[in-house]
Design a protein around this motif. Structure first.
Motif, PDB file in Angstrom:
ATOM      1  N   ARG A 224       2.092  -0.192   1.698  1.00 55.95           N
ATOM      2  CA  ARG A 224       1.215   0.381   0.677  1.00 55.95           C
ATOM      3  C   ARG A 224       1.775   0.136  -0.722  1.00 55.95           C
ATOM      4  N   GLU A 312      -8.379   3.510  -5.071  1.00 54.09           N
ATOM      5  CA  GLU A 312      -8.654   2.710  -3.880  1.00 54.09           C
ATOM      6  C   GLU A 312      -7.886   1.392  -3.958  1.00 54.09           C
ATOM      7  N   THR A 317      -6.450  -1.160   2.393  1.00 58.58           N
ATOM      8  CA  THR A 317      -7.589  -0.823   3.261  1.00 58.58           C
ATOM      9  C   THR A 317      -7.833  -1.934   4.271  1.00 58.58           C
ATOM     10  N   GLN A 320      -5.116  -1.700   6.947  1.00 62.37           N
ATOM     11  CA  GLN A 320      -5.405  -0.586   7.857  1.00 62.37           C
ATOM     12  C   GLN A 320      -6.506  -0.943   8.846  1.00 62.37           C
TER      13      GLN A 320
END
Length: 325
Positions: A224, A312, A317, A320
């Motif tokens: 991240r 965001e 994303t 993931q």
């Protein structure tokens, strides 16, 4: 102590230089504490990351095995070397360098061969005339078989290339080739031409993740952090910051600016003093500045952005989703 988060990087050449520059722009400086000749490194001020400098083939193999978390390598090798690659690899970000195309090329003397359909006709005629199939030289065996199968072409046989593939037709070891090219200059120099619809893959360097690597809590937090910086820098490149102040600036005017110039107002609308900050695509900066001045702005300031961090993170994303979260 938890296992390190491992990023596999190209060990040499332009790909290494471009990859290091890409990470540096995102504030992720790659360093080699034991010297430039060492094949292990770290990222400055980011603990828990090990950088492994490897050949392109080694990077691909270790990604397939889940022995590294992230890797930087060309899409062509990933799709050639890893069966069912999308089930094992998460493609996170195309990096904008290392561009090359995997293409079908035939001798320029084949003046009537322009398409894969033409090649299919020639292949059939060749087999009937010579009682053998045409030979195709390539290092991209799996990509070639999949592409030719999709085209319905079967009258050929692959000769695996271990040297300069583009020289195979002139040397008499193959009738045609599948190879990688950037400008087509080398193919032309060897009297070859690319089939009009013979593009197999547009490749470039990608940041990818191994689905089967150890993705515990610590690894995900490290991922991240890395992806947050990369995404922030990419967003910064996509915009310039435009600032101005005039009392006639209101929400209706901003709505026009957004529609006409693709701007965003990251901090909301104008302040009570008429101050407004906009993010504008670089190509639209002058048009936006003219628009604002036409509506009352005396001065419009434009600045480059270093990073734009958003709540965001599309890259994380994507990771993931690829890991099944």
């Amino acid at each position: 102590m938890s296992a390190p988060f491992v990023i596999a990087m190209p060990a040499k050449g332009r790909l290494q230089e471009n990859a290091e520059a890409f990470f540096a722009r995102a504030g992720l400086e790659l360093v080699k504490p034991r010297g430039a000749r060492n094949y292990r490194g770290t990222i400055a001020n980011v603990p828990g990351i090990e950088v492994a400098y490897l050949s392109a083939a080694e990077i691909t193999q270790l990604l397939a095995q889940g022995a590294v978390h992230f890797g930087v390598t060309g899409e062509d090798l990933l799709r050639e070397m890893i069966p069912d690659v999308d089930a094992k690899i998460v493609f996170i970000d195309a990096l904008g360098f290392g561009h090359a195309n995997v293409v079908v090329a035939v001798p320029q003397a084949w003046i009537d061969v322009h398409s894969m359909a033409d090649l299919d006709d020639v292949a059939t005629e060749f087999r009937l005339r010579h009682d053998r199939k045409m030979r195709l030289a390539t290092k991209y065996v799996n990509l070639t078989r999949a592409f030719f199968s999709a085209q319905g072409i079967t009258d050929y046989r692959i000769v695996e290339s271990t040297g300069a593939t583009e020289g195979a037709p002139a040397a008499g070891t193959a009738e045609l080739i599948v190879d990688i090219t950037t400008t087509g200059t080398t193919l032309s120099a060897n009297a070859l031409k690319v089939i009009d619809d013979g593009l197999i893959l547009r490749s470039q360097a990608n940041l990818v993740a191994a689905r089967t690597a150890g993705w515990g809590t610590a690894a995900r937090e490290t991922a991240r952090l890395v992806l947050d910086r990369i995404a922030a820098q990419a967003r910064a490149r996509a915009f310039r910051e435009v600032r101005t102040r005039f009392m006639r600036c209101d929400e209706a005017l901003l709505a026009q600016a957004k529609m006409r110039f693709g701007v965003e107002s990251p901090f909301g609308g104008p302040t009570s003093s008429g101050m407004v900050t906009l993010h504008c695509p670089p190509a639209q900066v002058h048009a936006l500045a003219s628009f604002l001045r036409d509506h009352g702005a005396e001065n419009v300031a434009v600045a480059d952005l270093g990073y734009v961090f958003s709540r965001e993170n599309p890259l994380y994303t994507r990771l993931q989703a690829g890991l099944g979260d």
